[in-house]
Design a protein around this motif. Structure first.
Motif, short mmCIF file in Angstrom:
data_model
loop_
_atom_site.label_atom_id
_atom_site.label_comp_id
_atom_site.label_asym_id
_atom_site.label_seq_id
_atom_site.Cartn_x
_atom_site.Cartn_y
_atom_site.Cartn_z
N LYS A 40 0.87 -1.24 -0.03
CA LYS A 40 0.02 -0.15 0.02
C LYS A 40 0.96 1.23 0.11
N GLN A 41 1.83 1.15 0.76
CA GLN A 41 2.72 2.37 1.04
C GLN A 41 3.59 2.67 -0.29
N THR A 43 2.60 1.68 -3.52
CA THR A 43 1.70 2.23 -4.37
C THR A 43 1.18 3.80 -3.87
N ALA A 44 1.06 4.15 -3.01
CA ALA A 44 0.85 5.36 -2.86
C ALA A 44 1.91 6.29 -3.12
N LEU A 45 3.04 5.95 -3.00
CA LEU A 45 4.28 6.54 -3.17
C LEU A 45 4.53 6.72 -4.83
N THR A 47 2.16 6.42 -7.14
CA THR A 47 1.09 7.39 -7.43
C THR A 47 1.42 8.66 -7.45
N ASN A 48 1.73 9.13 -6.23
CA ASN A 48 2.01 10.42 -5.63
C ASN A 48 3.21 10.86 -6.72
N LEU A 49 4.28 10.04 -6.89
CA LEU A 49 5.56 10.40 -7.77
C LEU A 49 4.97 10.67 -9.34
N SER A 51 1.89 11.62 -10.35
CA SER A 51 1.22 12.65 -10.42
C SER A 51 1.72 13.83 -10.47
N SER A 52 2.91 13.85 -9.53
CA SER A 52 3.96 15.01 -9.70
C SER A 52 4.47 15.33 -11.01
N ASN A 54 3.18 14.37 -13.76
CA ASN A 54 2.34 14.76 -14.67
C ASN A 54 2.00 16.24 -14.38
N THR A 55 1.97 16.76 -13.20
CA THR A 55 1.93 18.15 -12.82
C THR A 55 2.94 19.14 -13.34
#
Length: 62
Positions: A40-41, A43-45, A47-49, A51-52, A54-55
């Motif tokens: 879970k951790q 996957t969250a990391l 996903t966060n990276l 999205s960052s 992409n932004t």
């Protein structure tokens, strides 16, 4: 008889042929276990990276 068994065990223990393969298998196994424990951790990391990234790329191309 016991000495013969002892010498065979010592010879097997000192033999290093195939030891690299065993080490690689153990490293892969430990890595998989850690990945499963922290799934879970991780996957969250990721996903966060992503999205960052992409932004930041959208900001760069504007």
């Amino acid at each position: 008889m016991l000495q013969a068994i002892g010498s065979k065990v010592k010879g097997f223990w000192k033999e290093e042929e195939g030891l690299g393969t065993l080490e690689v298998i153990l490293i892969i196994g430990v890595t998989l276990i850690i990945a499963l424990i922290f799934k879970k951790q991780i996957t969250a990391l990721v996903t966060n990276l992503l999205s960052s990234v992409n932004t930041k790329s959208e900001e760069f191309f504007k």
